[in-house]
Scaffold this active site. Sequence first.
Site, PDB file in Angstrom:
ATOM      1  CB  THR A   1     -81.735 -15.902 -25.536  1.00 45.99           C
ATOM      2  OG1 THR A   1     -81.479 -15.311 -26.822  1.00 45.99           O
ATOM      3  CG2 THR A   1     -80.568 -16.791 -25.148  1.00 45.99           C
ATOM      4  N   GLY A   2     -84.789 -15.763 -27.073  1.00 46.28           N
ATOM      5  CA  GLY A   2     -85.872 -14.832 -27.396  1.00 46.28           C
ATOM      6  C   GLY A   2     -85.391 -13.422 -27.717  1.00 46.28           C
TER       7      GLY A   2
ATOM      8  CB  ALA B   1     -77.776 -25.178 -30.966  1.00 48.47           C
ATOM      9  N   GLY B   2     -80.365 -23.362 -31.138  1.00 51.62           N
ATOM     10  CA  GLY B   2     -81.821 -23.420 -31.204  1.00 51.62           C
ATOM     11  C   GLY B   2     -82.175 -23.697 -32.647  1.00 51.62           C
ATOM     12  CG  HIS B   3     -80.459 -26.319 -34.669  1.00 50.41           C
ATOM     13  ND1 HIS B   3     -79.517 -27.258 -34.965  1.00 50.41           N
ATOM     14  CD2 HIS B   3     -79.770 -25.180 -34.420  1.00 50.41           C
ATOM     15  CE1 HIS B   3     -78.305 -26.723 -34.881  1.00 50.41           C
ATOM     16  NE2 HIS B   3     -78.439 -25.463 -34.537  1.00 50.41           N
TER      17      HIS B   3
ATOM     18  CE  LYS C   1     -87.848 -25.254 -45.040  1.00 50.76           C
ATOM     19  NZ  LYS C   1     -88.331 -24.218 -45.912  1.00 50.76           N
TER      20      LYS C   1
ATOM     21  CE  LYS D   1     -76.900 -23.943 -37.372  1.00 48.22           C
ATOM     22  NZ  LYS D   1     -77.161 -22.484 -37.359  1.00 48.22           N
TER      23      LYS D   1
ATOM     24  CE  LYS E   1     -86.155 -16.765 -41.562  1.00 50.07           C
ATOM     25  NZ  LYS E   1     -86.020 -16.555 -40.111  1.00 50.07           N
TER      26      LYS E   1
ATOM     27  CG  ASP F   1     -80.084 -18.100 -34.891  1.00 52.07           C
ATOM     28  OD1 ASP F   1     -80.125 -19.232 -34.381  1.00 52.07           O
ATOM     29  OD2 ASP F   1     -79.820 -17.059 -34.244  1.00 52.07           O
TER      30      ASP F   1
ATOM     31  CD  GLN G   1     -73.313 -22.977 -31.502  1.00 47.01           C
ATOM     32  OE1 GLN G   1     -72.476 -23.858 -31.554  1.00 47.01           O
ATOM     33  NE2 GLN G   1     -74.421 -23.113 -30.816  1.00 47.01           N
TER      34      GLN G   1
ATOM     35  N   GLY H   1     -90.257 -20.581 -47.047  1.00 45.47           N
ATOM     36  CA  GLY H   1     -91.196 -20.512 -45.919  1.00 45.47           C
ATOM     37  C   GLY H   1     -90.711 -21.458 -44.842  1.00 45.47           C
TER      38      GLY H   1
HETATM   39  P1  GDP Z   1     -80.945 -22.644 -37.000  1.00 48.39           P
HETATM   40  O1  GDP Z   1     -80.396 -22.302 -35.664  1.00 48.39           O
HETATM   41  O2  GDP Z   1     -79.936 -22.455 -38.094  1.00 48.39           O
HETATM   42  O3  GDP Z   1     -81.573 -24.005 -37.063  1.00 48.39           O
HETATM   43  O4  GDP Z   1     -82.115 -21.604 -37.289  1.00 48.39           O
HETATM   44  P2  GDP Z   1     -83.271 -21.140 -36.249  1.00 48.39           P
HETATM   45  O5  GDP Z   1     -84.244 -22.233 -36.106  1.00 48.39           O
HETATM   46  O6  GDP Z   1     -82.661 -20.572 -35.017  1.00 48.39           O
HETATM   47  O7  GDP Z   1     -83.877 -19.893 -37.022  1.00 48.39           O
HETATM   48  C1  GDP Z   1     -84.413 -20.025 -38.292  1.00 48.39           C
HETATM   49  C2  GDP Z   1     -85.879 -19.537 -38.254  1.00 48.39           C
HETATM   50  O8  GDP Z   1     -86.315 -19.331 -39.578  1.00 48.39           O
HETATM   51  C3  GDP Z   1     -86.819 -20.551 -37.650  1.00 48.39           C
HETATM   52  O9  GDP Z   1     -87.876 -19.853 -37.028  1.00 48.39           O
HETATM   53  C4  GDP Z   1     -87.329 -21.313 -38.862  1.00 48.39           C
HETATM   54  O10 GDP Z   1     -88.625 -21.878 -38.659  1.00 48.39           O
HETATM   55  C5  GDP Z   1     -87.385 -20.226 -39.901  1.00 48.39           C
HETATM   56  N1  GDP Z   1     -87.114 -20.653 -41.290  1.00 48.39           N
HETATM   57  C6  GDP Z   1     -86.255 -21.590 -41.743  1.00 48.39           C
HETATM   58  N2  GDP Z   1     -86.251 -21.611 -43.090  1.00 48.39           N
HETATM   59  C7  GDP Z   1     -87.126 -20.667 -43.488  1.00 48.39           C
HETATM   60  C8  GDP Z   1     -87.552 -20.183 -44.773  1.00 48.39           C
HETATM   61  O11 GDP Z   1     -87.095 -20.615 -45.825  1.00 48.39           O
HETATM   62  N3  GDP Z   1     -88.459 -19.137 -44.759  1.00 48.39           N
HETATM   63  C9  GDP Z   1     -88.961 -18.613 -43.617  1.00 48.39           C
HETATM   64  N4  GDP Z   1     -89.831 -17.613 -43.701  1.00 48.39           N
HETATM   65  N5  GDP Z   1     -88.583 -19.058 -42.404  1.00 48.39           N
HETATM   66  C10 GDP Z   1     -87.683 -20.058 -42.345  1.00 48.39           C
HETATM   67  P1  IMO Z   2     -77.651 -21.930 -33.688  1.00 46.98           P
HETATM   68  O1  IMO Z   2     -77.097 -23.335 -33.706  1.00 46.98           O
HETATM   69  C1  IMO Z   2     -76.863 -17.701 -33.088  1.00 46.98           C
HETATM   70  C2  IMO Z   2     -73.894 -16.651 -30.051  1.00 46.98           C
HETATM   71  C3  IMO Z   2     -74.375 -15.930 -28.814  1.00 46.98           C
HETATM   72  C4  IMO Z   2     -73.151 -15.098 -28.481  1.00 46.98           C
HETATM   73  C5  IMO Z   2     -72.012 -16.046 -28.831  1.00 46.98           C
HETATM   74  C6  IMO Z   2     -71.441 -16.804 -27.642  1.00 46.98           C
HETATM   75  O2  IMO Z   2     -79.082 -21.860 -33.290  1.00 46.98           O
HETATM   76  O3  IMO Z   2     -77.340 -21.247 -34.963  1.00 46.98           O
HETATM   77  P2  IMO Z   2     -72.339 -18.844 -26.194  1.00 46.98           P
HETATM   78  O4  IMO Z   2     -73.571 -18.980 -25.354  1.00 46.98           O
HETATM   79  O5  IMO Z   2     -72.234 -19.859 -27.285  1.00 46.98           O
HETATM   80  O6  IMO Z   2     -71.072 -18.759 -25.379  1.00 46.98           O
HETATM   81  O7  IMO Z   2     -72.490 -17.391 -26.900  1.00 46.98           O
HETATM   82  O8  IMO Z   2     -72.530 -16.962 -29.784  1.00 46.98           O
HETATM   83  N1  IMO Z   2     -74.584 -17.923 -30.340  1.00 46.98           N
HETATM   84  C7  IMO Z   2     -75.467 -18.092 -31.325  1.00 46.98           C
HETATM   85  N2  IMO Z   2     -75.992 -17.213 -32.190  1.00 46.98           N
HETATM   86  N3  IMO Z   2     -77.205 -19.001 -33.170  1.00 46.98           N
HETATM   87  C8  IMO Z   2     -76.672 -19.913 -32.327  1.00 46.98           C
HETATM   88  O9  IMO Z   2     -76.870 -21.237 -32.469  1.00 46.98           O
HETATM   89  C9  IMO Z   2     -75.791 -19.463 -31.320  1.00 46.98           C
HETATM   90  N4  IMO Z   2     -75.107 -20.074 -30.328  1.00 46.98           N
HETATM   91  C10 IMO Z   2     -74.365 -19.126 -29.739  1.00 46.98           C
HETATM   92  O10 IMO Z   2     -75.504 -15.123 -29.085  1.00 46.98           O
HETATM   93  O11 IMO Z   2     -73.077 -14.001 -29.349  1.00 46.98           O
HETATM   94 MG    MG Z   3     -80.846 -21.088 -34.031  1.00 47.91          MG
END
Ligand code: GDP
Ligand code: IMO
Ligand code: MG
Length: 427
Positions: free
Chosen positions: A302-303, A40-42, A19, A17, A332, A14, A225, A416
């Site tokens: 997962t929220g 993953a949640g990107h 972005k 990536k 960030k 998280d 991850q 942002g």
């Molecule tokens: P990922 O799994 O690495 O792609 O990251 P996620 O999408 O799970 O979580 C990153 C969160 O931070 C998302 O809600 C993005 O919209 C937000 N985000 C990414 N870059 C920035 C930034 O530079 N500033 C802020 N405030 N939010 C960001």
């Molecule tokens: P992105 O790509 C953050 C964490 C889970 C748990 C562990 C194992 O969005 O960065 P799993 O379901 O993979 O067997 O869970 O890994 N986890 C993540 N944490 N970002 C992720 O993906 C993750 N994918 C798995 O919370 O601790």
């Molecule tokens: Mg994520």
Amino acid sequence: MKNVDLLVGAQWGDEGKGKVVDILGSEVDVFVRYQGGANAGHTVVVDGQKVVFHLLPSGMLYPGKLCVLGNGLVLDPEQFLNETSELYARGQDRARLAISPHAHVVMPYHKLLDKLQEEARGKGRKIGTTGRGIGPCYVDKYARSGLRVEDLIDPDVLRERLTYILDEKNQLITKLYNQKPLPFDEIYEPAKKWGEALAPYVADTRELLRRAVDEGQHILLEGAQAALLDIDHGTYPYVTSSSTSASGAFTGTGLAPNDLTRVISVVKAYTTRVGEGPFPTEDFGDDGEKLRQNGGEFGATTGRPRRCGWLDIPGLRYSMELNGANVIALTKLDVLTGMGGIKVCTSYDLDGEKITKWPTDTRKLAELKPNYEILPGWNEDITWCKKFEEMPANAQAYVKYIENALNVPVALIGVGPDRNQTINRGI
Ligand code: GDP
Ligand code: IMO
Ligand code: MG
């Protein structure tokens, strides 16, 4: 000239990536996901509109470009079909996806077993998985009891393999976990339909990527991850079940190590973790809560609220070495605005000794006490900044501190969530 970028997370996921992939996207020809799955949640935000990708590469919003799901990925067909239909409802072009026939399929019993195993581990032992069936699916891959995409698209092969595999799963489900067995037809019939739906996308992705690399096309390999969740090098057993650090890109695509031209390591300006496991710089107080609120640190999959804390220099040095990072995309930074003094962990106290190395032992990681340096913060809004020099001096100094401590240049800064809230320093 080869032009292959690998983008990987540096912490526990998280980092932002999605972005960064989206920002680089206009220059990219082929986007690739190669490990992990719908855990993953990107997130990508364009003109205030948010899209979260779980399985699909974050380049899907660029019309006409090719997106590849490599052999190392574990593919949940239901998730895939939901995600694609949501995108197509926005008018996306269908011809842009290629799926490896060798990607393993996440089946309903994998998700069930993920849940049952977590329940059985109980408090203190559970991993806090995303419940997406990732671990059980990779277990089957290595136990050679998996179903691959190519098996799903041939109804006879599917029937033959599923008969034997499901029988084994049902032994586990009924005898070990005391649950009802899964009826064959309830698994087979939808799986056959998934196979029909996936078939048009299946292609020899290894060869396709090989040709693209040799033609000098710009390939972006999108890691899911992050390094500290790596099955070998992460905080085992509190990890995910794939090779999340740079090396996973080769097994997960069939490309070779010397195809890579650059590794981009995505570092969040502070640290978060979701799920269980050691986190030395976790902040349990007001600052941790402030980071969570300001950064919107709630899981994209997962929220769940993410655990929040400070930058960990020994952990990041380890991560930079593991990934062979050439440049950092720092995300960030805006979230640190108004935080007062910014803590950075430079060493730990362990068993009465000061150490500067990331310990190999996960149990020790849970015991050590971080030593912090406190850097001056800033209160000015930086979300509008387009140039490094436009940021307050203390924000600039924080970035320079990270570059010096890790000996890797920061080539991009996120200020942002939106695509245009980015300072490009020549990435
Ligand atoms: P990922 O799994 O690495 O792609 O990251 P996620 O999408 O799970 O979580 C990153 C969160 O931070 C998302 O809600 C993005 O919209 C937000 N985000 C990414 N870059 C920035 C930034 O530079 N500033 C802020 N405030 N939010 C960001
Ligand atoms: P992105 O790509 C953050 C964490 C889970 C748990 C562990 C194992 O969005 O960065 P799993 O379901 O993979 O067997 O869970 O890994 N986890 C993540 N944490 N970002 C992720 O993906 C993750 N994918 C798995 O919370 O601790
Ligand atoms: Mg994520």
